[in-house]
Design a protein around this motif. Structure first.
Motif, PDB file in Angstrom:
ATOM      1  N   VAL A  49       0.865  -1.181   0.000  1.00  0.00           N
ATOM      2  CA  VAL A  49       0.000   0.000   0.000  1.00  0.00           C
ATOM      3  C   VAL A  49       0.902   1.231   0.000  1.00  0.00           C
ATOM      4  CG1 VAL A  49      -1.753   1.284   1.289  1.00  0.00           C
ATOM      5  CG2 VAL A  49      -1.835  -1.227   1.220  1.00  0.00           C
ATOM      6  N   SER A  50       0.841   2.018  -1.055  1.00  0.00           N
ATOM      7  CA  SER A  50       1.807   3.110  -1.211  1.00  0.00           C
ATOM      8  C   SER A  50       1.680   4.176  -0.131  1.00  0.00           C
ATOM      9  CB  SER A  50       1.690   3.734  -2.610  1.00  0.00           C
ATOM     10  OG  SER A  50       0.365   4.059  -2.948  1.00  0.00           O
ATOM     11  N   ALA A  51       0.524   4.273   0.529  1.00  0.00           N
ATOM     12  CA  ALA A  51       0.362   5.255   1.607  1.00  0.00           C
ATOM     13  C   ALA A  51       1.312   4.983   2.761  1.00  0.00           C
ATOM     14  CB  ALA A  51      -1.082   5.247   2.111  1.00  0.00           C
ATOM     15  N   TYR A  52       1.807   3.744   2.889  1.00  0.00           N
ATOM     16  CA  TYR A  52       2.736   3.418   3.968  1.00  0.00           C
ATOM     17  C   TYR A  52       4.177   3.771   3.620  1.00  0.00           C
ATOM     18  CZ  TYR A  52      -0.769   1.150   6.873  1.00  0.00           C
ATOM     19  OH  TYR A  52      -1.852   0.917   7.683  1.00  0.00           O
ATOM     20  N   GLY A  53       4.430   4.132   2.373  1.00  0.00           N
ATOM     21  CA  GLY A  53       5.749   4.610   1.975  1.00  0.00           C
ATOM     22  C   GLY A  53       6.853   3.583   2.075  1.00  0.00           C
ATOM     23  N   LYS A  54       6.513   2.299   1.947  1.00  0.00           N
ATOM     24  CA  LYS A  54       7.511   1.238   2.101  1.00  0.00           C
ATOM     25  C   LYS A  54       7.849   0.540   0.783  1.00  0.00           C
ATOM     26  CE  LYS A  54       7.462   1.514   6.684  1.00  0.00           C
ATOM     27  NZ  LYS A  54       8.651   1.898   7.482  1.00  0.00           N
ATOM     28  N   GLY A  55       6.930   0.583  -0.181  1.00  0.00           N
ATOM     29  CA  GLY A  55       7.122  -0.157  -1.419  1.00  0.00           C
ATOM     30  C   GLY A  55       7.164   0.744  -2.629  1.00  0.00           C
ATOM     31  N   LYS A  56       7.115   0.123  -3.807  1.00  0.00           N
ATOM     32  CA  LYS A  56       7.239   0.859  -5.060  1.00  0.00           C
ATOM     33  C   LYS A  56       5.956   0.863  -5.893  1.00  0.00           C
ATOM     34  CE  LYS A  56      11.586   1.758  -4.342  1.00  0.00           C
ATOM     35  NZ  LYS A  56      12.045   3.140  -4.068  1.00  0.00           N
ATOM     36  N   LEU A  57       4.966   0.095  -5.502  1.00  0.00           N
ATOM     37  CA  LEU A  57       3.690   0.092  -6.211  1.00  0.00           C
ATOM     38  C   LEU A  57       2.880   1.337  -5.854  1.00  0.00           C
ATOM     39  CD1 LEU A  57       2.280  -3.552  -6.050  1.00  0.00           C
ATOM     40  CD2 LEU A  57       2.626  -2.211  -8.118  1.00  0.00           C
ATOM     41  N   ALA A  58       2.073   1.813  -6.791  1.00  0.00           N
ATOM     42  CA  ALA A  58       1.167   2.936  -6.527  1.00  0.00           C
ATOM     43  C   ALA A  58      -0.255   2.408  -6.373  1.00  0.00           C
ATOM     44  CB  ALA A  58       1.239   3.952  -7.662  1.00  0.00           C
ATOM     45  N   THR A  59      -0.879   2.708  -5.232  1.00  0.00           N
ATOM     46  CA  THR A  59      -2.266   2.311  -4.976  1.00  0.00           C
ATOM     47  C   THR A  59      -3.079   3.566  -4.663  1.00  0.00           C
ATOM     48  OG1 THR A  59      -1.630   1.881  -2.670  1.00  0.00           O
ATOM     49  CG2 THR A  59      -1.673  -0.006  -4.172  1.00  0.00           C
ATOM     50  N   LEU A  70      -7.775   7.528   8.883  1.00  0.00           N
ATOM     51  CA  LEU A  70      -6.781   7.231   9.912  1.00  0.00           C
ATOM     52  C   LEU A  70      -6.002   5.986   9.492  1.00  0.00           C
ATOM     53  CD1 LEU A  70      -5.947   8.345  12.719  1.00  0.00           C
ATOM     54  CD2 LEU A  70      -7.493   6.652  13.728  1.00  0.00           C
ATOM     55  N   ARG A  71      -4.691   6.150   9.303  1.00  0.00           N
ATOM     56  CA  ARG A  71      -3.836   5.043   8.888  1.00  0.00           C
ATOM     57  C   ARG A  71      -3.100   4.498  10.112  1.00  0.00           C
ATOM     58  NH1 ARG A  71       1.513   4.932   7.452  1.00  0.00           N
ATOM     59  NH2 ARG A  71       1.617   7.222   7.265  1.00  0.00           N
ATOM     60  N   PHE A  72      -3.316   3.221  10.405  1.00  0.00           N
ATOM     61  CA  PHE A  72      -2.715   2.591  11.568  1.00  0.00           C
ATOM     62  C   PHE A  72      -1.365   1.978  11.201  1.00  0.00           C
ATOM     63  CE2 PHE A  72      -6.894   3.159  13.110  1.00  0.00           C
ATOM     64  CZ  PHE A  72      -6.889   2.998  14.490  1.00  0.00           C
ATOM     65  N   PRO A 372      -1.772  -3.735   6.794  1.00  0.00           N
ATOM     66  CA  PRO A 372      -2.320  -2.396   6.590  1.00  0.00           C
ATOM     67  C   PRO A 372      -3.705  -2.312   7.202  1.00  0.00           C
ATOM     68  CG  PRO A 372      -2.337  -3.656   4.536  1.00  0.00           C
ATOM     69  CD  PRO A 372      -1.568  -4.463   5.528  1.00  0.00           C
ATOM     70  N   PHE A 373      -4.007  -1.191   7.818  1.00  0.00           N
ATOM     71  CA  PHE A 373      -5.326  -0.990   8.412  1.00  0.00           C
ATOM     72  C   PHE A 373      -5.650   0.495   8.335  1.00  0.00           C
ATOM     73  CE2 PHE A 373      -8.360  -0.414  11.918  1.00  0.00           C
ATOM     74  CZ  PHE A 373      -9.252  -1.438  11.651  1.00  0.00           C
ATOM     75  N   VAL A 385      -2.512   9.679  11.404  1.00  0.00           N
ATOM     76  CA  VAL A 385      -1.801   8.418  11.564  1.00  0.00           C
ATOM     77  C   VAL A 385      -1.896   8.008  13.022  1.00  0.00           C
ATOM     78  CG1 VAL A 385       0.414   7.235  11.375  1.00  0.00           C
ATOM     79  CG2 VAL A 385      -0.210   8.959   9.678  1.00  0.00           C
ATOM     80  N   SER A 386      -2.156   6.729  13.279  1.00  0.00           N
ATOM     81  CA  SER A 386      -2.257   6.229  14.649  1.00  0.00           C
ATOM     82  C   SER A 386      -1.255   5.105  14.869  1.00  0.00           C
ATOM     83  CB  SER A 386      -3.666   5.694  14.931  1.00  0.00           C
ATOM     84  OG  SER A 386      -3.726   5.103  16.215  1.00  0.00           O
TER      85      SER A 386
END
Length: 517
Positions: A49-59, A70-72, A372-373, A385-386
């Motif tokens: 999930v690109s919102a987590y800033g860990k990978g290279k895929l765009a979602t 709210l991103r946990f 991801p949650f 972010v939580s």
């Protein structure tokens, strides 16, 4: 209120005014309760999930949920595999309390007893329309299934008004859709038969007829019945008119979900939308093929993201988005090669589905159940972010609290304030499970008791978290679990071991070698 007053002064017969009044009250009450939508991916990692800033895929569509919600960063399924996590999500009970809560075959009997209340049961008592679309994998029937007759002990007996499901997974037979109690499109002249014991006479398999494998070839475990050019687990005969096409599954599930959402505006809805991506076999629609540059797994994640986007677009168009509580997550961590040669390993490149976590699907390490949650509810939840410790297990009690219900649940905790972003701490402790073995989270610490067995699942190349001595990690400074602190932390280790034993109680593990003493 203006609507109701107009009804009294309208020049209509009294009985008409009364009916309209009741309808108006019903609509107002419905508007006060949020629609609830769980979007549940299958084997999706934090890094996917690109919102987590860990990978290279765009979602981008999942990112919209995160940007507006709210991103946990510290949320978990209960388990590192699918059936146990789904069991916990729907029942609010740890899956290891039920010895049958493990990865089920496609013909397994129902795992949930009809006396056991689900989230759907809970919401149905509050006037919700309840539906499930997508992957079920919690068993059906009583163990002697006749797929050609109405199916009993299915989601419709567990609080769901409507169900459109597959029985298990895309890599297991039967490869058919079930709508409410019937296999969709089944012909009486060509009955469907399913077995996980032995093949039917004369039916081809991946071993006897490898030339049939035109779309996927098996790497391990998937070498029995072949459908749509793909080998599966289990044996199947007949039902040809009912067999699904893997390439259109995402479209079919989205259509059914949208139809359910729009079927009755007077009542709030609860939809458990259980998507199949990116579980194997990864066979996305042709419009996604090649788009990720990472092979079928990456393309399947793009398809998943599209599915989310279609739902969001529909809710926006129907003016339902503001008062719809959307909960997006995954049933467990990621895996690359999970039984097919589909270039998932070869084409992953710099993308990190695991988001820097150790382990993955099947593992007691963080990569197994940390997922991801995202919570999206514009009417009540502010974007942010939580870091609160949260588990899908707690949705049962938290949704009950949201509706002001006093509903006892064995393991589910009321974490509504964490869910809404008001509490930044969440749970104090959590017991996690992988293939019958248990691990323990307490505050920042991850404790894994000693276990016998292989350290690495060689077929999928994932560390299982199994070691002959105890493991202790401080996740604040070591989220990748590289530094085992057990040898120098005697008092803390004793404390965690005792706390875990208390949390687990009288649980008798599946494997006799698992001891907490």
């Amino acid at each position: 209120m203006k609507i109701i007053l107009r009804l009294f002064f309208a020049k209509k017969p009294l009985w008409v005014s009364i009916c309209l009044l009741l309808s108006g009250i019903g609509q107002i009450l419905a508007q006060n309760k949020p629609n609830i939508l769980i979007i549940y991916a299958d084997d999706l990692g934090i890094g996917d999930v690109s919102a987590y800033g860990k990978g290279k895929l765009a979602t981008p569509n999942i990112d919209k949920l995160a940007q507006g919600g709210l991103r946990f960063t510290n949320a978990y399924a209960t388990s590192a595999t699918c059936t146990p996590s789904r069991y916990a999500l729907l029942t609010g009970q740890y899956p290891w309390r039920n010895p049958r809560a493990k990865i089920l075959t496609g013909d397994a009997p129902a795992l949930l007893d009809t006396a056991q209340k689900t989230v759907a049961d809970l919401l149905k008592t509050q006037g919700y329309r309840t539906g499930v679309v997508g992957k079920w994998h919690l068993g059906l029937g009583n163990g002697s299934m006749d797929w050609n007759q109405p199916i009993q002990q299915n989601p419709n007996d567990l609080g769901f008004d409507y169900s459109f499901i597959m029985a298990a997974t895309t890599d297991r037979v039967p490869t058919v859709y079930i709508e409410n109690r019937r296999v969709v499109g089944l012909s009486a002249q060509d009955p469907l038969q399913v077995s996980y014991e032995k093949n039917f006479p004369g039916e081809p398999t991946a071993l006897t007829n490898p030339e049939l494998l035109t779309k996927q070839k098996w790497h391990h475990g998937h070498n029995q019945s072949v459908h749509n050019g793909i080998p599966r687990i289990g044996f199947m005969r007949g039902g040809k008119a009912a067999l699904w096409q893997d390439e259109t599954m995402g479209d079919v599930f989205v259509e059914k979900a949208l139809n359910f959402i729009g079927s009755d505006a007077a009542k709030p809805f609860f939809l458990y939308f259980a998507l199949h991506q990116p579980h194997v076999p990864r066979v996305p629609h042709p419009r996604f093929v090649g788009k990720s540059g990472m092979g079928p797994r990456g393309d399947a994640i793009l398809e998943l993201d599209w599915c989310v986007g279609e739902i969001l677009k529909h809710l926006q168009n129907k003016r339902l988005l503001n008062n719809t509580l959307i909960l997006f997550s995954s049933d467990n961590g990621p895996v690359l090669n999970d039984g097919y040669y589909d270039d998932a390993v070869e084409k992953v490149g710099a993308h990190d589905p695991f988001g820097g976590l150790r382990g993955g699907k099947y593992s007691l390490f963080e990569g197994g159940a940390k997922v991801p949650f995202i919570v999206h509810w514009p009417a009540r939840v502010s974007p942010g972010v939580s870091d609160a410790l949260f588990c899908q297990l707690d949705l049962y009690a938290s949704l009950a609290a949201l509706l002001k219900l006093n509903t006892p649940a064995m393991d589910s905790q009321n974490q509504l304030t964490a869910l809404l972003g008001k509490d930044k701490k969440g749970r104090k402790e959590l017991v996690l499970e992988a293939s019958g073995r248990l691990a323990y989270r307490s505050g920042p610490y991850a404790f894994i008791p000693p276990y016998k067995g292989m350290a690495v699942h060689k077929e999928v190349n994932i560390e299982l978290g199994v070691a002959p001595s105890a493991q202790l990690y401080d996740l604040r400074s070591d989220p990748g679990q590289k530094n085992n602190l057990a040898s120098g932390s005697g008092k803390l280790l004793t404390k965690l071991k005792s706390a875990m034993q208390k949390a687990v109680g009288a649980y008798q593990t599946i494997n006799e070698d698992i001891q907490l003493k």
